[in-house]
Design an enzyme around this catalytic site. Structure first.
Site, PDB file in Angstrom:
ATOM      1  N   ASP A   1     -62.651  84.822  12.418  1.00  0.00           N
ATOM      2  CA  ASP A   1     -61.805  85.434  13.358  1.00  0.00           C
ATOM      3  C   ASP A   1     -62.365  86.809  13.714  1.00  0.00           C
ATOM      4  O   ASP A   1     -62.342  87.706  12.636  1.00  0.00           O
ATOM      5  CB  ASP A   1     -60.540  85.358  12.866  1.00  0.00           C
ATOM      6  CG  ASP A   1     -59.681  84.181  12.876  1.00  0.00           C
ATOM      7  OD1 ASP A   1     -59.599  83.538  13.972  1.00  0.00           O
ATOM      8  OD2 ASP A   1     -59.477  83.584  11.874  1.00  0.00           O
TER       9      ASP A   1
ATOM     10  N   SER B   1     -60.919  78.878   7.932  1.00  0.00           N
ATOM     11  CA  SER B   1     -60.592  80.265   8.325  1.00  0.00           C
ATOM     12  C   SER B   1     -61.202  81.331   7.286  1.00  0.00           C
ATOM     13  O   SER B   1     -60.833  81.363   6.611  1.00  0.00           O
ATOM     14  CB  SER B   1     -59.108  80.471   8.897  1.00  0.00           C
ATOM     15  OG  SER B   1     -59.063  81.730   9.071  1.00  0.00           O
TER      16      SER B   1
ATOM     17  N   HIS C   1     -64.226  82.864  16.908  1.00  0.00           N
ATOM     18  CA  HIS C   1     -63.030  83.088  17.434  1.00  0.00           C
ATOM     19  C   HIS C   1     -62.938  84.627  18.026  1.00  0.00           C
ATOM     20  O   HIS C   1     -62.546  85.579  17.274  1.00  0.00           O
ATOM     21  CB  HIS C   1     -61.915  82.560  16.783  1.00  0.00           C
ATOM     22  CG  HIS C   1     -60.427  82.579  17.338  1.00  0.00           C
ATOM     23  ND1 HIS C   1     -59.222  82.396  16.887  1.00  0.00           N
ATOM     24  CD2 HIS C   1     -60.230  82.888  18.663  1.00  0.00           C
ATOM     25  CE1 HIS C   1     -58.266  82.421  17.599  1.00  0.00           C
ATOM     26  NE2 HIS C   1     -58.833  82.780  18.824  1.00  0.00           N
TER      27      HIS C   1
ATOM     28  N   MET D   1     -53.886  77.691  20.687  1.00  0.00           N
ATOM     29  CA  MET D   1     -53.475  78.498  19.372  1.00  0.00           C
ATOM     30  C   MET D   1     -52.025  77.871  19.285  1.00  0.00           C
ATOM     31  O   MET D   1     -51.016  77.776  19.983  1.00  0.00           O
ATOM     32  CB  MET D   1     -53.359  79.846  19.888  1.00  0.00           C
ATOM     33  CG  MET D   1     -54.541  80.738  20.135  1.00  0.00           C
ATOM     34  SD  MET D   1     -55.448  80.562  18.504  1.00  0.00           S
ATOM     35  CE  MET D   1     -54.523  81.305  17.354  1.00  0.00           C
TER      36      MET D   1
ATOM     37  N   MET E   1     -61.188  90.326  15.725  1.00  0.00           N
ATOM     38  CA  MET E   1     -60.043  91.074  16.418  1.00  0.00           C
ATOM     39  C   MET E   1     -60.613  92.344  16.781  1.00  0.00           C
ATOM     40  O   MET E   1     -61.220  92.957  15.981  1.00  0.00           O
ATOM     41  CB  MET E   1     -58.995  90.891  15.383  1.00  0.00           C
ATOM     42  CG  MET E   1     -58.597  89.629  14.919  1.00  0.00           C
ATOM     43  SD  MET E   1     -57.121  89.441  14.110  1.00  0.00           S
ATOM     44  CE  MET E   1     -57.029  87.706  13.629  1.00  0.00           C
TER      45      MET E   1
ATOM     46  N   MET F   1     -61.063  87.228  19.643  1.00  0.00           N
ATOM     47  CA  MET F   1     -59.874  87.837  19.996  1.00  0.00           C
ATOM     48  C   MET F   1     -60.175  89.301  20.447  1.00  0.00           C
ATOM     49  O   MET F   1     -59.695  90.342  19.582  1.00  0.00           O
ATOM     50  CB  MET F   1     -58.749  87.455  19.175  1.00  0.00           C
ATOM     51  CG  MET F   1     -58.421  86.248  18.715  1.00  0.00           C
ATOM     52  SD  MET F   1     -57.680  85.975  17.056  1.00  0.00           S
ATOM     53  CE  MET F   1     -58.906  85.665  16.001  1.00  0.00           C
TER      54      MET F   1
ATOM     55  N   ASP G   1     -55.356  76.166  15.796  1.00  0.00           N
ATOM     56  CA  ASP G   1     -55.492  77.226  14.850  1.00  0.00           C
ATOM     57  C   ASP G   1     -54.316  77.775  14.730  1.00  0.00           C
ATOM     58  O   ASP G   1     -53.473  78.448  15.911  1.00  0.00           O
ATOM     59  CB  ASP G   1     -56.354  78.284  15.701  1.00  0.00           C
ATOM     60  CG  ASP G   1     -56.767  79.316  14.694  1.00  0.00           C
ATOM     61  OD1 ASP G   1     -56.351  79.527  13.692  1.00  0.00           O
ATOM     62  OD2 ASP G   1     -57.669  80.341  15.310  1.00  0.00           O
TER      63      ASP G   1
ATOM     64  N   HIS H   1     -65.157  78.982  10.584  1.00  0.00           N
ATOM     65  CA  HIS H   1     -64.318  79.800  11.615  1.00  0.00           C
ATOM     66  C   HIS H   1     -64.101  81.306  11.187  1.00  0.00           C
ATOM     67  O   HIS H   1     -63.546  81.574  10.165  1.00  0.00           O
ATOM     68  CB  HIS H   1     -62.681  79.181  11.641  1.00  0.00           C
ATOM     69  CG  HIS H   1     -61.845  79.715  12.775  1.00  0.00           C
ATOM     70  ND1 HIS H   1     -62.042  79.198  14.215  1.00  0.00           N
ATOM     71  CD2 HIS H   1     -61.107  80.499  12.745  1.00  0.00           C
ATOM     72  CE1 HIS H   1     -60.996  79.726  14.978  1.00  0.00           C
ATOM     73  NE2 HIS H   1     -60.428  80.835  13.900  1.00  0.00           N
TER      74      HIS H   1
HETATM   75  C1  DX5 Z   1     -55.944  83.521  13.853  1.00  0.00           C
HETATM   76  C2  DX5 Z   1     -56.272  82.788  12.361  1.00  0.00           C
HETATM   77  C3  DX5 Z   1     -55.187  82.123  11.669  1.00  0.00           C
HETATM   78  C4  DX5 Z   1     -55.245  81.807  10.318  1.00  0.00           C
HETATM   79  C5  DX5 Z   1     -55.108  80.313  10.147  1.00  0.00           C
HETATM   80  O1  DX5 Z   1     -56.900  83.339  14.841  1.00  0.00           O
HETATM   81  O2  DX5 Z   1     -57.452  81.778  12.462  1.00  0.00           O
HETATM   82  O3  DX5 Z   1     -54.516  81.455  12.599  1.00  0.00           O
HETATM   83  O4  DX5 Z   1     -56.510  82.361   9.828  1.00  0.00           O
HETATM   84  O5  DX5 Z   1     -54.499  80.268   9.071  1.00  0.00           O
HETATM   85  P1  DX5 Z   1     -52.931  80.033   8.528  1.00  0.00           P
HETATM   86  O6  DX5 Z   1     -52.208  79.959   9.878  1.00  0.00           O
HETATM   87  O7  DX5 Z   1     -52.714  78.862   7.759  1.00  0.00           O
HETATM   88  O8  DX5 Z   1     -52.616  81.165   7.617  1.00  0.00           O
HETATM   89 ZN    ZN Z   2     -58.945  82.034  14.846  1.00  0.00          ZN
END
Ligand code: DX5
Ligand code: ZN
Length: 222
Positions: free
Chosen positions: A35, A8, A66, A137, A37, A68, A176, A33
């Site tokens: 994210d 991530s 991803h 998720m 947002m 969101m 995730d 990956h």
């Molecule tokens: C949200 C992210 C989180 C995060 C994953 O979509 O992808 O879920 O970075 O890492 P953790 O939960 O281990 O901090």
């Molecule tokens: Zn994610």
């Protein structure tokens, strides 16, 4: 099905990105990956289109984007994606899920539907022909560092059974949220094969990134 590790990138130190990506290249990481947002669908902002573009210019590791964001079907063209990449859209974020998925396919990329913890599995039932993977998720999206929602383990198992029973054995399951070494084993046993690893997995102060990746691979035996 091959186990895939998808770090991530929101958990990666932006000031050390060059070194981090080079470790990922040396250790044959499968996907990055990312994210995205929008402050509406989820209460946060993270990475964006320029960040994806920059990664594409500097590495051949494919992206796992991803989304969101609300109305993703109108924004897929903003991203630099090709046939090696995955793009996931949340079914809760659009009235036009099938349209969003076919936009991703038109760009040649692999399409994935993401489900929030409270969203029932049957939300994917009518788009099985349009997807390559389902993203379950295991926390509510928006923030790193949250705790696993235990009921999602059962959901992974039901998803694998549901996909197999419908004849979609090739559709992958990504997880995730709080994918720690310990939780990853449970997730894998339930049927997941793509692991988004963030602050509870490989990005830890106590060990190096290389060691984290090694330990994660040992845990899921890939
Ligand atoms: C949200 C992210 C989180 C995060 C994953 O979509 O992808 O879920 O970075 O890492 P953790 O939960 O281990 O901090
Ligand atoms: Zn994610």
């Amino acid at each position: 099905m091959k186990n895939k590790i998808c770090p991530s990138m929101m958990c990666a130190d932006i000031f050390d990105l060059k070194n981090i990506v080079s470790v990922f290249e040396k250790t044959n990481i499968d996907y990055l990956h990312i994210d995205i947002m929008d402050g509406c669908f989820v209460p946060n902002y993270t990475l964006g289109t320029d960040y994806c573009r920059m990664l594409k210019e500097h590495t051949a590791i494919p992206l796992d984007i991803h989304l969101m964001i609300n109305e993703p079907e109108n924004k897929i063209d903003w991203f630099p994606i090709d046939e090696k990449d995955y793009v996931s859209v949340h079914c809760e974020s659009t009235n036009h899920l099938q349209r969003a998925l076919s936009r991703i396919k038109e760009k040649g990329a692999k399409a994935m539907v993401a489900l929030n913890p409270a969203t029932p599995l049957f939300a994917v039932e009518n788009v099985l022909d349009d997807i390559d993977a389902v993203l379950i998720m295991t926390v509510n999206p928006g923030y790193a560092g949250q705790k696993l929602i235990p009921s999602t383990l059962k959901k992974i198992k039901s998803a694998r059974e549901f996909l197999d029973s419908r004849g979609y054995k090739d559709i992958e399951i990504e997880v995730d949220g709080n994918v720690s070494f310990e939780n990853a084993v449970k997730m894998k046993n339930a049927g997941a094969n793509m692991f988004v690893v963030g602050s509870s997995g490989i990005f830890k102060k106590e060990f190096s990134l290389e060691e984290g990746i090694e330990r994660f691979r040992m845990a899921v035996k890939s």
